[in-house]
Design an enzyme around this catalytic site. Structure first.
Site, short mmCIF file in Angstrom:
data_model
loop_
_atom_site.label_atom_id
_atom_site.label_comp_id
_atom_site.label_asym_id
_atom_site.label_seq_id
_atom_site.Cartn_x
_atom_site.Cartn_y
_atom_site.Cartn_z
N GLU A 1 20.83 17.17 27.09
CA GLU A 1 21.77 17.35 25.98
C GLU A 1 22.21 16.03 25.36
O GLU A 1 22.25 15.90 24.14
CB GLU A 1 23.03 18.12 26.43
CG GLU A 1 23.99 18.26 25.26
CD GLU A 1 25.23 19.09 25.52
OE1 GLU A 1 25.57 19.32 26.69
OE2 GLU A 1 25.85 19.51 24.52
N ASP B 1 21.47 20.59 30.89
CA ASP B 1 22.80 20.43 30.31
C ASP B 1 23.70 19.91 31.43
O ASP B 1 23.98 20.63 32.39
CB ASP B 1 23.31 21.78 29.78
CG ASP B 1 24.52 21.58 28.88
OD1 ASP B 1 25.19 20.54 29.01
OD2 ASP B 1 24.79 22.47 28.05
N ILE C 1 26.89 19.20 31.53
CA ILE C 1 28.07 20.08 31.62
C ILE C 1 28.00 21.05 30.45
O ILE C 1 28.21 20.65 29.29
CB ILE C 1 29.41 19.31 31.56
CG1 ILE C 1 29.49 18.21 32.63
CG2 ILE C 1 30.58 20.30 31.73
CD1 ILE C 1 30.77 17.39 32.59
N ASP C 2 27.70 22.30 30.73
CA ASP C 2 27.79 23.32 29.68
C ASP C 2 29.23 23.84 29.72
O ASP C 2 29.69 24.28 30.78
CB ASP C 2 26.79 24.46 29.94
CG ASP C 2 26.84 25.46 28.81
OD1 ASP C 2 26.81 25.03 27.64
OD2 ASP C 2 26.93 26.66 29.09
N THR D 1 31.76 21.76 27.97
CA THR D 1 32.48 20.47 28.05
C THR D 1 33.94 20.62 27.62
O THR D 1 34.83 20.01 28.22
CB THR D 1 31.77 19.42 27.16
OG1 THR D 1 30.45 19.28 27.64
CG2 THR D 1 32.47 18.08 27.21
N ASP E 1 21.16 24.99 26.75
CA ASP E 1 22.16 26.04 27.03
C ASP E 1 21.50 27.29 27.62
O ASP E 1 22.17 28.09 28.28
CB ASP E 1 22.87 26.49 25.73
CG ASP E 1 23.63 25.38 25.03
OD1 ASP E 1 24.38 24.68 25.71
OD2 ASP E 1 23.49 25.25 23.80
C1 IPD Z 1 28.50 24.91 24.32
C2 IPD Z 1 28.88 26.11 25.13
C3 IPD Z 1 29.58 27.15 24.26
C4 IPD Z 1 28.73 27.56 23.09
C5 IPD Z 1 28.32 26.33 22.28
C6 IPD Z 1 27.62 25.32 23.18
P1 IPD Z 1 28.37 22.50 25.51
O1 IPD Z 1 27.79 23.98 25.12
O2 IPD Z 1 27.76 26.70 25.72
O3 IPD Z 1 29.86 28.34 24.98
O4 IPD Z 1 29.46 28.46 22.29
O5 IPD Z 1 27.46 26.77 21.26
O6 IPD Z 1 27.30 24.19 22.42
O7 IPD Z 1 28.42 21.74 24.22
O8 IPD Z 1 29.70 22.71 26.10
O9 IPD Z 1 27.35 21.95 26.47
#
Ligand code: IPD
Length: 266
Positions: free
Chosen positions: A76, A93, A95-96, A98, A218
């Site tokens: 990411e 990823d 940290i999904d 963040t 993701d």
């Molecule tokens: C996000 C999360 C969130 C989703 C966003 C993503 P991140 O990832 O998965 O639930 O709605 O579209 O970008 O940026 O926290 O790794």
């Protein structure tokens, strides 16, 4: 924690992914409640990155490159490492969720998928604050903390708990769908970490999930985990999921067509 299977190669990869995601989880948990040095990607105040995302990503890249120097990576925070034509590609990823992490809201996870050709063959997603380790190997089932999991049996959207997400750009575009689903489903949730939403579909805690414009990191690991738990994955038009577009519907299979129909109506 990862059950043994006959396919030794992918078992080894999966075990490695689970192990490093757990080590990464320790780094993440040590940082909860401390100064995070938040920055905004592309000047977007809704798109956060912290020092810990970068630290965890570097840690995972180092570990993988040391063990599998001939593999490529897609991550990411730093994108492509190595040639995309390589046989194996790790999709990460760090940290999904963040934003959740930065507030101490416990819905966040480290997501690691291993792609060979066009398909993900191994996936590990670890949610350190929830102590949930989800793993799957293609054709071998999906597991939560080593125990086999299966999607729910809920037959209709009116009885379903469904989740969605809103990206940091164009984030109101999903609102008409959200309103439509709120009126039709038993309830709709938006917890903020797509990888973990997918795991919760796999474990039968949610019955369905949809989102538009997600990134490969993701969904690479989570989509395999849903399929291996007996669920269904398509794009939002019912076609094969495309990691580049990132429009996804994940479900227990029973409510899939109904979800697609509701998306079509808005
Ligand atoms: C996000 C999360 C969130 C989703 C966003 C993503 P991140 O990832 O998965 O639930 O709605 O579209 O970008 O940026 O926290 O790794």
């Amino acid at each position: 924690m990862v059950p043994r299977t006959k396919n030794r190669d992918f078992h080894e990869y999966l075990q490695f992914a689970a192990q490093i995601s757990q080590e990464a989880g320790k780094i993440v948990m040590q940082a909860v409640g401390k100064e995070l040095f938040i920055e905004y990607k592309e000047g977007n105040k809704k798109n956060l990155v912290t020092k810990i995302d970068q630290q965890v990503e570097n840690f995972l890249i180092r570990k993988i490159q040391k063990k599998y120097s001939d593999h490529a990576l897609l991550t990411e925070e730093t994108g492509q490492h190595g040639d995309t034509k390589k046989e194996f590609q790790w999709i990460i990823d760090p940290i999904d969720g963040t934003t959740n992490f930065s507030h101490g809201y416990p819905f966040f996870a480290i997501s690691i998928g291993l792609k060979k050709g066009e398909s993900t063959f191994a996936g590990a997603i670890y949610a350190p604050a929830l102590k949930e380790m989800y793993t799957a190997e293609k054709g071998k089932g999906a597991f939560l903390n080593g125990k086999k999991i299966h999607v729910s049996k809920i037959p209709k959207v009116e009885k379903a708990l469904i989740a969605t997400g809103f990206g940091s750009t164009n984030n109101l575009a999903n609102m008409p769908n959200f309103i439509h689903f709120v009126s039709k489903a038993q309830a709709v949730r938006r917890a903020g970490a797509a990888a973990l939403d997918l795991c919760h579909v796999a474990a039968g805690k949610l019955d369905g999930f949809w989102e538009f414009g997600l990134k490969a990191w993701d969904i690479a690991a989570g989509s395999l985990i849903v399929e291996e738990a007996g669920g269904k994955i398509t794009d939002t038009e019912g076609k094969n999921l495309n990691f580049e577009k990132g429009n996804i519907v994940a479900s227990n299979g029973h409510i899939h067509n109904e979800m697609l129909q509701l998306l079509k109506e808005k």
